[in-house]
Enzyme design. Sequence first.
Site, PDB file in Angstrom:
ATOM      1  N   ASP A  24       0.838  -1.204   0.000  1.00 13.26           N
ATOM      2  CA  ASP A  24       0.000   0.000   0.000  1.00 13.26           C
ATOM      3  C   ASP A  24       0.873   1.254   0.000  1.00 13.26           C
ATOM      4  O   ASP A  24       2.019   1.225   0.457  1.00 13.26           O
ATOM      5  CB  ASP A  24      -0.885  -0.032   1.254  1.00 13.26           C
ATOM      6  CG  ASP A  24      -2.037   0.961   1.165  1.00 13.26           C
ATOM      7  OD1 ASP A  24      -2.317   1.466   0.058  1.00 13.26           O
ATOM      8  OD2 ASP A  24      -2.654   1.237   2.207  1.00 13.26           O
ATOM      9  N   ASN A  26       1.272   3.559  -2.789  1.00 11.52           N
ATOM     10  CA  ASN A  26       1.789   4.089  -4.071  1.00 11.52           C
ATOM     11  C   ASN A  26       1.264   5.504  -4.322  1.00 11.52           C
ATOM     12  O   ASN A  26       1.998   6.380  -4.789  1.00 11.52           O
ATOM     13  CB  ASN A  26       1.331   3.214  -5.248  1.00 11.52           C
ATOM     14  CG  ASN A  26       1.885   1.809  -5.183  1.00 11.52           C
ATOM     15  OD1 ASN A  26       2.803   1.535  -4.425  1.00 11.52           O
ATOM     16  ND2 ASN A  26       1.320   0.914  -5.983  1.00 11.52           N
ATOM     17  N   ARG A  37      -0.813   9.691  -9.634  1.00 13.20           N
ATOM     18  CA  ARG A  37      -0.870   8.394  -8.948  1.00 13.20           C
ATOM     19  C   ARG A  37      -0.228   7.292  -9.784  1.00 13.20           C
ATOM     20  O   ARG A  37       0.386   6.368  -9.261  1.00 13.20           O
ATOM     21  CB  ARG A  37      -2.336   8.023  -8.650  1.00 13.20           C
ATOM     22  CG  ARG A  37      -2.988   8.917  -7.608  1.00 13.20           C
ATOM     23  CD  ARG A  37      -4.449   8.508  -7.400  1.00 13.20           C
ATOM     24  NE  ARG A  37      -4.568   7.125  -6.976  1.00 13.20           N
ATOM     25  CZ  ARG A  37      -4.360   6.719  -5.723  1.00 13.20           C
ATOM     26  NH1 ARG A  37      -4.051   7.581  -4.782  1.00 13.20           N
ATOM     27  NH2 ARG A  37      -4.483   5.453  -5.415  1.00 13.20           N
ATOM     28  N   HIS A  41       2.319   3.958  -8.943  1.00  7.59           N
ATOM     29  CA  HIS A  41       2.156   2.537  -9.283  1.00  7.59           C
ATOM     30  C   HIS A  41       3.375   2.022 -10.061  1.00  7.59           C
ATOM     31  O   HIS A  41       3.813   0.888  -9.857  1.00  7.59           O
ATOM     32  CB  HIS A  41       0.872   2.323 -10.089  1.00  7.59           C
ATOM     33  CG  HIS A  41      -0.375   2.614  -9.283  1.00  7.59           C
ATOM     34  ND1 HIS A  41      -0.535   2.196  -7.982  1.00  7.59           N
ATOM     35  CD2 HIS A  41      -1.521   3.278  -9.605  1.00  7.59           C
ATOM     36  CE1 HIS A  41      -1.725   2.600  -7.525  1.00  7.59           C
ATOM     37  NE2 HIS A  41      -2.335   3.262  -8.503  1.00  7.59           N
ATOM     38  N   SER A  69      -7.373  -5.756  -5.758  1.00  8.54           N
ATOM     39  CA  SER A  69      -8.457  -6.419  -5.017  1.00  8.54           C
ATOM     40  C   SER A  69      -9.773  -6.346  -5.780  1.00  8.54           C
ATOM     41  O   SER A  69      -9.930  -5.550  -6.715  1.00  8.54           O
ATOM     42  CB  SER A  69      -8.627  -5.756  -3.644  1.00  8.54           C
ATOM     43  OG  SER A  69      -9.283  -4.515  -3.790  1.00  8.54           O
ATOM     44  N   THR A  70     -10.738  -7.153  -5.326  1.00  4.65           N
ATOM     45  CA  THR A  70     -12.073  -7.127  -5.934  1.00  4.65           C
ATOM     46  C   THR A  70     -12.714  -5.744  -5.737  1.00  4.65           C
ATOM     47  O   THR A  70     -13.626  -5.379  -6.467  1.00  4.65           O
ATOM     48  CB  THR A  70     -12.971  -8.225  -5.301  1.00  4.65           C
ATOM     49  OG1 THR A  70     -12.777  -8.224  -3.879  1.00  4.65           O
ATOM     50  CG2 THR A  70     -12.639  -9.602  -5.833  1.00  4.65           C
ATOM     51  N   ASN A  72     -10.877  -2.885  -5.811  1.00  4.15           N
ATOM     52  CA  ASN A  72     -10.124  -1.863  -6.562  1.00  4.15           C
ATOM     53  C   ASN A  72     -10.792  -1.463  -7.893  1.00  4.15           C
ATOM     54  O   ASN A  72     -10.446  -0.435  -8.470  1.00  4.15           O
ATOM     55  CB  ASN A  72      -8.686  -2.328  -6.838  1.00  4.15           C
ATOM     56  CG  ASN A  72      -7.783  -2.279  -5.625  1.00  4.15           C
ATOM     57  OD1 ASN A  72      -6.828  -3.045  -5.498  1.00  4.15           O
ATOM     58  ND2 ASN A  72      -8.071  -1.380  -4.690  1.00  4.15           N
ATOM     59  N   TRP A  73     -11.787  -2.250  -8.337  1.00  2.30           N
ATOM     60  CA  TRP A  73     -12.509  -1.861  -9.570  1.00  2.30           C
ATOM     61  C   TRP A  73     -13.258  -0.545  -9.380  1.00  2.30           C
ATOM     62  O   TRP A  73     -13.640   0.105 -10.358  1.00  2.30           O
ATOM     63  CB  TRP A  73     -13.515  -2.961  -9.982  1.00  2.30           C
ATOM     64  CG  TRP A  73     -12.876  -4.269 -10.320  1.00  2.30           C
ATOM     65  CD1 TRP A  73     -12.890  -5.403  -9.566  1.00  2.30           C
ATOM     66  CD2 TRP A  73     -12.118  -4.592 -11.502  1.00  2.30           C
ATOM     67  NE1 TRP A  73     -12.186  -6.401 -10.191  1.00  2.30           N
ATOM     68  CE2 TRP A  73     -11.715  -5.939 -11.374  1.00  2.30           C
ATOM     69  CE3 TRP A  73     -11.750  -3.888 -12.651  1.00  2.30           C
ATOM     70  CZ2 TRP A  73     -10.949  -6.587 -12.355  1.00  2.30           C
ATOM     71  CZ3 TRP A  73     -10.993  -4.534 -13.626  1.00  2.30           C
ATOM     72  CH2 TRP A  73     -10.604  -5.864 -13.475  1.00  2.30           C
ATOM     73  N   GLU A 206       1.057 -13.595  11.891  1.00  2.00           N
ATOM     74  CA  GLU A 206       1.555 -12.431  12.624  1.00  2.00           C
ATOM     75  C   GLU A 206       1.464 -11.235  11.683  1.00  2.00           C
ATOM     76  O   GLU A 206       1.737 -11.369  10.476  1.00  2.00           O
ATOM     77  CB  GLU A 206       3.019 -12.657  13.032  1.00  2.00           C
ATOM     78  CG  GLU A 206       3.212 -13.777  14.021  1.00  2.00           C
ATOM     79  CD  GLU A 206       2.494 -13.533  15.347  1.00  2.00           C
ATOM     80  OE1 GLU A 206       2.429 -12.374  15.796  1.00  2.00           O
ATOM     81  OE2 GLU A 206       1.991 -14.510  15.929  1.00  2.00           O
TER      82      GLU A 206
HETATM   83  C1  FPP Z   1      -2.114   0.746  -3.633  1.00  2.00           C
HETATM   84  O1  FPP Z   1      -1.476   1.920  -3.401  1.00  2.00           O
HETATM   85  C2  FPP Z   1      -1.494  -0.344  -4.145  1.00  2.00           C
HETATM   86  C3  FPP Z   1      -2.144  -1.119  -5.066  1.00  2.00           C
HETATM   87  C4  FPP Z   1      -3.348  -0.734  -5.828  1.00  2.00           C
HETATM   88  C5  FPP Z   1      -1.694  -2.477  -5.233  1.00  2.00           C
HETATM   89  C6  FPP Z   1      -0.271  -2.664  -5.547  1.00  2.00           C
HETATM   90  C7  FPP Z   1       0.089  -2.260  -6.924  1.00  2.00           C
HETATM   91  C8  FPP Z   1       1.377  -2.158  -7.342  1.00  2.00           C
HETATM   92  C9  FPP Z   1       2.543  -2.472  -6.467  1.00  2.00           C
HETATM   93  C10 FPP Z   1       1.667  -1.682  -8.717  1.00  2.00           C
HETATM   94  C11 FPP Z   1       1.656  -2.670  -9.811  1.00  2.00           C
HETATM   95  C12 FPP Z   1       1.572  -4.099  -9.470  1.00  2.00           C
HETATM   96  C13 FPP Z   1       2.223  -5.069 -10.156  1.00  2.00           C
HETATM   97  C14 FPP Z   1       2.031  -6.489  -9.765  1.00  2.00           C
HETATM   98  C15 FPP Z   1       3.132  -4.799 -11.285  1.00  2.00           C
HETATM   99  P1  FPP Z   1      -2.591   3.048  -3.245  1.00  2.00           P
HETATM  100  O2  FPP Z   1      -2.894   3.568  -4.601  1.00  2.00           O
HETATM  101  O3  FPP Z   1      -3.787   2.507  -2.538  1.00  2.00           O
HETATM  102  O4  FPP Z   1      -1.827   4.057  -2.346  1.00  2.00           O
HETATM  103  P2  FPP Z   1      -2.496   5.131  -1.420  1.00  2.00           P
HETATM  104  O5  FPP Z   1      -3.233   4.389  -0.337  1.00  2.00           O
HETATM  105  O6  FPP Z   1      -1.301   5.883  -0.890  1.00  2.00           O
HETATM  106  O7  FPP Z   1      -3.390   5.985  -2.266  1.00  2.00           O
END
Ligand code: FPP
Length: 243
Positions: A24, A26, A37, A41, A69-70, A72-73, A206
Amino acid sequence: MARAKKTELPRVDERLQSIGIIMDGNGRWAKRRLLPRSAGHVAGAKAIQPILEDLRKIGIHHVTLYAFSTENWKRPEEEVTGLMELIYKYLDEVVIPKIRADENFCMRFLGDKARLPEKLRNKCIEVEEMAGEREFVCNLALNYGGRDEIIHAVNEAIKDGCSPITEEDISRRMYTSHSPDPDLIIRTAGELRVSNFLIWQGAYSELFVTDTLWPDFSRADIIAAIEAFYKRKRRFGGLDKEE
Ligand code: FPP
């Protein structure tokens, strides 16, 4: 004076074989740099492989990464499309060459592939078909939700005529049936929740939460997580001998 960060990797034993990671932060990483954003990623995707390499070096055999995740759509269409393309690129440019070059590495996907864009779905199938079970397994959770997975497993058990349904009946029908339950779940970026990640398998895992944002997650964070794990007493609901 700031203390130097530790960089020497420890070795784990049979108590720590399987790790789950909620990647989490990114978005926050990008925001702090006044970047879109999507740049967060991209940086998050780049962070994955070095971490997998380190985890493998210290003796971990199963790593499960929460990639999409389901839920994230629900994000804006542009972000979802960007993530799907980024994951495709990661599989095509990083994972496939890695599987070709390294006979100990393989990747599995957790989640219903049916909802993924066709191009990505086919890439996932290609990756899984390239390598059967190998010494190091990376499970990529894509269109994955723990509740969804349990419903899926229960329905499969009903179809198979299990009655009454046992814990073993469900475990065997989970997307993770080839991997042991995570001994440790790491969450980056500080939130204290599991967000529908491995809720069945993580019943006794854990938890280690760090404020480090995923794109900054480094060897020093792995070391901190491993050290914290070995300080915990795992009782699995029982009591210690001296209690
Ligand atoms: C969320 O950060 C993270 C994700 C949506 C999942 C992880 C995705 C990656 C590591 C990028 C690409 C993945 C692969 C397998 C190449 P966020 O956007 O929720 O961060 P925030 O909470 O700070 O907004």
